[in-house]
Design an enzyme around this catalytic site. Structure first.
Site, PDB file in Angstrom:
ATOM      1  N   ARG A  19      36.955 -12.004  60.560  1.00  0.00           N
ATOM      2  CA  ARG A  19      36.403 -11.443  59.319  1.00  0.00           C
ATOM      3  C   ARG A  19      35.509 -10.241  59.642  1.00  0.00           C
ATOM      4  O   ARG A  19      35.426  -9.303  58.853  1.00  0.00           O
ATOM      5  CB  ARG A  19      35.634 -12.505  58.522  1.00  0.00           C
ATOM      6  CG  ARG A  19      34.842 -11.911  57.358  1.00  0.00           C
ATOM      7  CD  ARG A  19      34.514 -12.890  56.240  1.00  0.00           C
ATOM      8  NE  ARG A  19      33.979 -14.148  56.710  1.00  0.00           N
ATOM      9  CZ  ARG A  19      32.747 -14.319  57.196  1.00  0.00           C
ATOM     10  NH1 ARG A  19      31.896 -13.304  57.312  1.00  0.00           N
ATOM     11  NH2 ARG A  19      32.363 -15.505  57.595  1.00  0.00           N
ATOM     12  N   TYR A  73      38.748   6.149  37.924  1.00  0.00           N
ATOM     13  CA  TYR A  73      39.657   5.003  37.903  1.00  0.00           C
ATOM     14  C   TYR A  73      38.995   3.896  37.070  1.00  0.00           C
ATOM     15  O   TYR A  73      37.808   3.592  37.257  1.00  0.00           O
ATOM     16  CB  TYR A  73      39.868   4.563  39.352  1.00  0.00           C
ATOM     17  CG  TYR A  73      40.872   3.481  39.548  1.00  0.00           C
ATOM     18  CD1 TYR A  73      42.226   3.708  39.342  1.00  0.00           C
ATOM     19  CD2 TYR A  73      40.473   2.223  39.969  1.00  0.00           C
ATOM     20  CE1 TYR A  73      43.148   2.706  39.544  1.00  0.00           C
ATOM     21  CE2 TYR A  73      41.399   1.204  40.176  1.00  0.00           C
ATOM     22  CZ  TYR A  73      42.738   1.469  39.954  1.00  0.00           C
ATOM     23  OH  TYR A  73      43.645   0.471  40.154  1.00  0.00           O
ATOM     24  N   ASP A 101      35.840   9.250  45.834  1.00  0.00           N
ATOM     25  CA  ASP A 101      37.134   8.563  45.844  1.00  0.00           C
ATOM     26  C   ASP A 101      38.203   9.657  45.944  1.00  0.00           C
ATOM     27  O   ASP A 101      38.432  10.401  44.994  1.00  0.00           O
ATOM     28  CB  ASP A 101      37.303   7.734  44.565  1.00  0.00           C
ATOM     29  CG  ASP A 101      38.603   6.933  44.552  1.00  0.00           C
ATOM     30  OD1 ASP A 101      39.552   7.316  45.279  1.00  0.00           O
ATOM     31  OD2 ASP A 101      38.673   5.945  43.795  1.00  0.00           O
ATOM     32  N   LYS A 141      47.876   3.124  48.144  1.00  0.00           N
ATOM     33  CA  LYS A 141      48.591   4.235  47.548  1.00  0.00           C
ATOM     34  C   LYS A 141      49.240   5.080  48.652  1.00  0.00           C
ATOM     35  O   LYS A 141      50.054   4.589  49.389  1.00  0.00           O
ATOM     36  CB  LYS A 141      47.634   5.030  46.650  1.00  0.00           C
ATOM     37  CG  LYS A 141      46.752   4.134  45.743  1.00  0.00           C
ATOM     38  CD  LYS A 141      47.517   3.461  44.640  1.00  0.00           C
ATOM     39  CE  LYS A 141      46.724   2.424  43.859  1.00  0.00           C
ATOM     40  NZ  LYS A 141      45.468   2.875  43.280  1.00  0.00           N
TER      41      LYS A 141
HETATM   42  C1  LIG Z   1      44.303   2.283  42.915  1.00  0.00           C
HETATM   43  C2  LIG Z   1      43.006   3.001  42.929  1.00  0.00           C
HETATM   44  C3  LIG Z   1      41.819   2.335  43.254  1.00  0.00           C
HETATM   45  C4  LIG Z   1      41.763   0.861  43.528  1.00  0.00           C
HETATM   46  O1  LIG Z   1      42.520   0.511  44.655  1.00  0.00           O
HETATM   47  P1  LIG Z   1      43.214  -0.947  44.840  1.00  0.00           P
HETATM   48  O2  LIG Z   1      43.842  -0.830  46.189  1.00  0.00           O
HETATM   49  O3  LIG Z   1      44.172  -1.113  43.729  1.00  0.00           O
HETATM   50  O4  LIG Z   1      42.113  -1.943  44.794  1.00  0.00           O
HETATM   51  C5  LIG Z   1      40.649   3.076  43.275  1.00  0.00           C
HETATM   52  N1  LIG Z   1      40.643   4.389  42.995  1.00  0.00           N
HETATM   53  C6  LIG Z   1      41.769   5.067  42.672  1.00  0.00           C
HETATM   54  C7  LIG Z   1      41.694   6.513  42.356  1.00  0.00           C
HETATM   55  C8  LIG Z   1      42.986   4.387  42.634  1.00  0.00           C
HETATM   56  O5  LIG Z   1      44.094   5.048  42.302  1.00  0.00           O
END
Ligand SMILES: *Cc1c(COP(=O)(O)O)cnc(C)c1O
Length: 388
Positions: A54, A107, A177, A202
């Site tokens: 962990r 998001y 982000d 992504k």
């Molecule tokens: C998908 C996404 C997230 C969250 O990510 P997860 O892997 O689904 O938890 C955060 N910010 C953006 C811009 C995203 O596209």
């Protein structure tokens, strides 16, 4: 070895010293044997070596080294999802009584993190139009600890000038982000950000078969995020998933070059289509953030294109239903092209008025362009627009 595509292939994964295996072994061990009491005590006290998966796992660490190299970061911590990364980055920086300035265009789950979690623990949030960096300076208070940004943003692809935002943020920690841009197109740390977060689910993974996240930056704040997010809150990434994300990341440059070029071509053609009211793509000179994006992004503008179908909600839904190659699904950054209709899915809980406030028209479709042939994608869009 300093160029992006070479780092993507090689960084982080040296051959296994024991066997020479080129592919980093997937270490599924939860715990690690100690030599003796002194060794155990040292590993616990100083956090060196391995204790428990962990906290630290060799397969996950190989991914962290690769992603740090791509982002130009001193350190990285990989977590169980993008939201776990957003959570760890934020919670490691704020305490009750602190204030956060966040972009209004985020998001949706990140907004829920502010509204449903941080507020309950006494953290105040002010949302600003981050396309105007002076709005950040205006919202600043002595208690402002974090400025939280997303660029390009979801789903309208709004652009924040990161260097100007850094200057306006004073001594607050700037967290960006950068999921939509990926380190191939944008490196916020070079523009003054303190921490970068990605949903590795992504583009970094790129194949739609894993969920993960990463926080990157200088060693000290990244290790703080690791302590709270991984060691204490427990959002550790599985080593099998780390291997999948690392494998995907090797082709990040290849995939982004292809998908971004296709996205630009589709954006230009959509912009000229009579059934399309407007196209939001930072690569188009008509986009309000184009000049800033051209300055702070490189080698293209990313693989997301949003467009508004003429005729509102019903027309948007009919166009969405008419697609045959492009897949109707949430998520993005996949080799497959994926499309979402914001008003009937991700933003359905908002009233049309609230959607309009957020710049989300009723017919707005968000397309995540994959690596299929551009002519097949265009034929699909053109056909679906005709059925609207
Ligand atoms: C998908 C996404 C997230 C969250 O990510 P997860 O892997 O689904 O938890 C955060 N910010 C953006 C811009 C995203 O596209």
């Amino acid at each position: 070895m300093t160029r992006f595509d070479t780092l993507a292939v090689h960084a982080g994964d040296d051959p296994d010293p024991q066997t020479g295996a080129l592919e980093p072994p997937i270490v599924l061990s939860s715990a690690y044997a100690f030599e003796d009491a002194e060794d155990a005590a040292t590993r616990f006290r100083e956090g060196v070596g391995h204790v428990y998966s962990r906290w630290r796992n060799p397969t996950v660490e190989a991914l962290e080294r690769k992603l740090a190299a791509l982002e130009g970061a001193e350190a990285a911590v990989a977590l169980a999802s993008g939201m776990a990364a957003v959570h760890a980055a934020l919670v490691s920086c704020v305490s009750a009584g602190d204030h956060v300035i966040a972009s209004r265009s985020l998001y949706a789950e990140s907004v829920r993190l502010f509204e449903e979690l941080l507020r309950r623990f006494g953290v105040e949030v002010t949302y600003v139009d981050a396309t105007r960096p002076e709005a950040i300076a205006e919202a600043r208070r002595p208690s402002t600890k974090v400025v939280y940004l997303e660029t390009p943003s979801n789903p309208t692809l709004a652009i924040t000038d990161l260097a100007a935002a850094r200057a306006a943020a004073g001594d607050a920690t700037v967290i960006v982000d950068s999921t939509f841009a990926t380190p191939y197109h944008q490196r916020p740390l070079e523009l003054g950000a303190d921490l970068v977060v990605h949903s590795a689910t992504k583009f970094l993974c790129g194949h739609g078969d894993a969920v993960g996240g990463v926080v990157l930056g200088a060693t000290e704040p990244v290790e703080a995020a690791r302590r709270v997010g991984v060691r204490t809150a427990g959002a550790a990434l599985s080593p099998v998933t780390a291997m999948l994300i690392g494998r995907g990341a090797r082709t990040l440059g290849l995939r982004m070059r292809r998908a971004s070029a296709t996205a630009l071509e589709l954006a230009v053609r959509l912009d000229a289509h009579p059934a399309v009211e407007r196209v939001l793509y930072p690569g188009l000179s008509s986009h309000p953030g184009h000049a800033v994006a051209a300055r702070q992004m490189r080698s293209g503008f990313g693989a997301l294109v949003a467009f508004e179908v003429e005729g509102g909600l019903a027309a948007g839904a009919r166009c969405y239903d008419g697609l045959e190659v492009i897949t109707r699904a949430v998520s993005l950054g996949d080799v497959r092209s994926l499309i979402t209709h914001a008003a009937s899915t991700t933003h359905a809980s908002l009233s049309p008025a609230r959607r309009a406030e957020a710049g989300i028209g009723e017919g707005l479709l968000r397309l995540s362009v994959g690596i299929e042939d551009v002519e097949d994608l265009w034929a699909d869009l053109d056909h679906a627009l005709a059925t609207r």
